[in-house]
Design an enzyme around this catalytic site. Structure first.
Site: not given
Lengths: 416, 459
Positions: B313-314
């Site tokens: 996600h990041g």
């Protein structure tokens, strides 16, 4: 109907599709109105109102009774009273013993970003009344940076309220912007051809002005003021195509600001010095050297007209000029330039019977330092720039009270 | 090109009309996909074309065995690694301590995972390969799911795409289903997510001083990200449906889940299934522990999978910790259900929601330090209720609003019942189509006070 269906099924299909589209408009209209009328307006999408209409004397004037949810910068319920003012309902006839102050100004004074009760005028009125002063502070302001709008506003809406005092508020930059000479949107001073300045109404040639009085124009105005969907379509239709289409390149210019790294203190101080000097230079050229000549001629004519108009109506004038840069303490040259500028400005106002107020200095004094002034502007993550926030209105109210207390010699218990 | 833009409405309308009446539907879909992605800019386009070409090269040049899996891993994880995790690996941070590179190519996390799944499934014999480069290109670039999923497997869309190339694809007649999904998605995005965004941004930007505001920010962000991403997925699925391609669902009312495992079975379903099939199962099946410790290995596999889910996600330690916490919570829930009595459903639901809301603070924060500070405020219970000043909404209105969000979530759950489909069948016709198309168009035209791109575009 049956023969119509048989003869042209495609057309019948299209008609039914159009009926569905009309139902969609009705549904979205109902949804947007529901949001406006319930507490959902604080969060959910609403279409910002256009609380005014074309006006042949004024360019664009607010419509009595117009209302809606203001959404730019911060959300607030906006209500224009029956007198066409962003204020609570006021009686035209001044109540006996009341001291009436008209607050003139631009969008900063109109303060659509906060509720009417939170504007500095309303705050100051409440505090003065609590202190026993029988005073009404009437918000006569209307958005638009041209100072001439304030004079016209005063003449059209203000004098009939039997004002005792007028507190006008303009940015120093508004005299430099050339708006006093530009009659494409509002009345302005234009060269008559013989070197004389006369009031020009070039805006009357605009399409909207020419058709505002006719039936289609009135219908159009009624629709955009009463229908959120119509207003939305109208506002979107005025956007450039790339933005209307929602293309990323067009949207990126509207992105939220991201904070950059702060410069070192010494650099910041020097930068502030240079910026103050750069901003003060054109101001001193105008007010001391009367240059550019045409701009000064328009400024002087405006001051003459304003003074003459208020004098003839027996109204005293306090003219607050804001955004005159306050250089840091260790900036001797810009500080001297600023003092010279104020001296020259004060001379111009005083000679015409008006009192100048250095509003930037007044606000700075209220909040303790020029460095604290930016936090009075903007909301949320945009704090630091923009219109007054709630702290800003409180600070302006304090500054206004300081000015007015000197002019309100009697309390409510006394009579006037 | 954003789904909530007029440009997308024009592109989709043109594509649907062309698919119905025009020749060469496959070529039209390829061109529409190129136009769709070209709006992201030449750099992103170049990276995408390069990724497609490299993956095609893997298919034609590497034998269909373990070597192809390794080649696919090197190409696709290499691409994500270079563009997404380079800064994190080098320890270079940008604004607010974030590792995120602003030049991250749009949708790279999605199309890389999709390509990876494609190669693995072919090697494992779950699906045949694309027969030509155009087929492969359209499988990768099909515009409704190109940027943010759903992450499709080859057996889900490749056969449908091959039917488009054979001019025998399924022309869906229930257009109101596709249009209805688009309207639902636009409502979630434009009316709800974009409205919550400025409130959430302001709360997180100002570092709330009271627990009330901190909790409010976290709860609203939970709904914002749900409405944003599930709205995107709904529009993607609806758009694909109108074009004759069925995409898998991506969300199933996750906030009604009674446990964290259930929540993850209902949240970003295609990613969860991808991680389960291509990461968790291989990790759990590795023969590294004796039979006695297989349970421990199983639990470790859960935590590792969810940690990598966070990293996907990041590129930031806050995302890593967020993912790890999800995995630990799953292990905790599994142990609880095995050794302790099952709590009442409402307790399980409340615990799940509170945990998910609280941990999403790591997701929303720019870095770990900020997240811990924010969580500290949430858990401090200081500040009390706000005074009614500065036009602020009174707490009862705020509470009603949050309750309303949960109610909307429940309504959406009810909309997924089969009888809704039969209602759609009954009302199918030009009037309902005109109605839904009109609502969709007006939703797109609703003026936004700020530009709020879909959140998952950043991943």
């Amino acid at each position: 109907m049956m023969s119509f269906r048989r003869s042209s099924p495609a057309l019948a299909h299209l008609c039914r599709f159009a009926v569905g589209g009309i139902l969609a408009v009705v549904a979205v209209e109902a949804g947007l109105r529901l949001i406006e009328e319930t507490p959902l307006w604080r969060v959910l999408p609403v279409v910002q109102p256009i609380p005014g209409q074309p006006d042949k004397d004024f360019g664009f004037d607010s419509t009595p009774g117009a209302s809606g949810i203001w959404t730019t910068e911060h959300r607030a319920r906006l209500q224009v009273n029956s007198l066409g003012l962003r204020d609570v309902e006021r009686a035209v006839a001044k109540p006996a013993g009341t001291f009436r102050v008209g607050l003139l100004g631009d969008s900063m004074v109109e303060a659509a970003q906060v509720s009417q009760q939170a504007t500095f005028g309303a705050l100051a009125e409440r505090r003065l009344r609590a202190d026993g002063y029988n005073v009404e502070l009437i918000n006569l302001a209307i958005a638009g940076p041209s100072p001439i709008r304030q004079l016209w506003r005063l003449e059209k809406r203000g004098y009939r309220l039997d004002l005792d005092l007028v507190m006008a508020n303009s940015t120093a930059g508004s005299f430099l912007s050339g708006l006093l000479l530009d009659d494409s949107e509002t009345p302005a001073y234009v060269d008559a051809g013989n070197g004389q300045l006369v009031v020009g109404y070039g805006f009357r040639q605009r399409f909207s002005q020419r058709h505002a009085e006719g039936l289609p124009g009135r219908l159009f105005i009624a629709l955009y003021q009463s229908s959120p969907v119509f207003r939305m379509l109208y506002l979107r239709s005025k956007e450039p195509w790339p933005i209307l289409l929602g293309l990323p390149a067009a949207q990126s210019t509207a992105q939220r600001p991201t904070p950059g790294p702060a410069p070192p203190d010494s650099d910041a101080s020097r930068l502030a010095c240079d910026q103050a000097r750069a901003a003060l230079d054109p101001m001193i050229h105008l007010w001391r050297d009367h240059h550019p000549e045409l701009l000064w001629a328009a400024t002087a004519r405006f001051l003459d007209d304003f003074a003459e108009s208020t004098r003839s109506h027996g109204v005293r004038v306090f003219y607050a000029i804001r955004d005159i840069p306050l250089p840091p303490a260790d900036c001797p040259l810009p500080t001297a330039v600023r003092a010279d500028l104020l001296l020259n400005m004060d001379r111009q106002f005083t000679s015409r019977g008006m009192q100048l107020i250095d509003w930037s200095a007044s606000i700075s004094q209220v909040v303790g330092s020029p460095a604290n002034v930016p936090r009075l502007h903007g909301f949320g993550m945009h704090k630091g720039a923009g219109h007054l926030n709630f702290d800003g209105h409180r600070a302006w109210a304090s500054a206004l009270i300081d000015v007015l207390r000197r002019e309100l010699p009697v309390r409510a218990s006394s009579d006037k | 090109m954003a789904f909530n833009s007029l440009a997308y409405a024009v592109l989709l309308t043109f594509s649907v009309a062309w698919m119905r009446v025009g020749p060469w539907p496959a070529l039209m879909l390829i061109l529409a996909s190129i136009v769709f992605y070209a709006a992201a800019g030449p750099f992103d386009m170049l990276v995408f074309i390069g990724a497609v070409a490299l993956n095609w090269l893997v298919q034609i040049a590497v034998p269909a065995d373990r070597r192809r899996i390794w080649a696919a891993v090197i190409v696709n994880i290499g691409l994500i690694g270079y563009f997404k995790y380079r800064n994190m690996l080098l320890g270079q941070t940008g604004l607010a301590g974030s590792f995120v590179d602003t030049a991250l190519p749009l949708g790279i996390s999605f199309y890389s995972f999709q390509a990876l799944a494609y190669h693995i499934d072919i090697v494992r014999g779950r699906n045949g390969p694309a027969r030509s480069f155009p087929e492969f290109f359209l499988f990768k670039a099909f515009f409704p799911q190109l940027i943010a999923g759903p992450i499709v497997r080859p057996n889900q869309t490749l056969p449908q795409i091959q039917r488009v190339f054979n001019d025998k694809w399924r022309r869906h007649r229930l257009l109101v289903f596709g249009l209805g999904l688009i309207v639902l998605g636009l409502t979630k995005k434009v009316v709800l997510a974009d409205s919550l965004a400025p409130v959430v941004d302001d709360i997180f930007y100002d570092r709330p001083e009271s627990a009330y505001l901190a909790w409010l920010g976290a709860v609203l962000f939970t709904f914002q990200i749900y409405f944003d991403f599930s709205g995107y997925s709904d529009i993607a699925i609806g758009s694909a449906y109108l074009l004759g391609i069925r995409l898998p669902r991506n969300f199933a009312s996750p906030f009604l889940a009674g446990s964290i495992q259930q929540l993850w079975q209902r949240w970003h379903i295609t990613l969860t299934q991808f991680l389960r099939d291509y990461l968790f199962i291989p990790l759990a099946d590795l023969r590294v522990a004796s039979r006695r410790y297989r349970v421990v290995q199983h639990f470790c596999a859960i935590v590792v999978t969810m940690t990598l889910c966070g990293l996907w996600h990041g590129a930031g330690w806050n995302f890593v910790l967020w993912g790890a916490l999800q995995g630990i919570a799953m292990v905790f829930a599994a142990l609880w259900s095995r050794y302790l009595p099952v709590p009442p459903a409402v307790v399980g639901w409340a615990a799940t929601i509170i945990f998910f809301v609280a941990t999403l603070v790591f997701f929303r924060s720019p870095n770990l330090a900020y997240a811990f500070d924010y969580l500290g405020t949430m858990l401090s219970f200081r500040g009390g209720l706000p005074a009614a000043v500065d036009d602020a909404a009174p707490p009862w209105e705020v509470a009603a609003g949050v309750a309303g969000l949960f109610a909307l979530h429940w309504v959406e759950f009810r909309l997924q019942e089969p009888r809704v489909l039969s209602i759609l069948r009954r009302i199918e016709g030009p009037v309902s189509r005109g109605f839904l198309a009109g609502v969709a168009l007006l939703l797109i035209l609703i003026p936004a006070t700020n530009v709020n791109p879909f959140i998952y575009f950043r991943f």
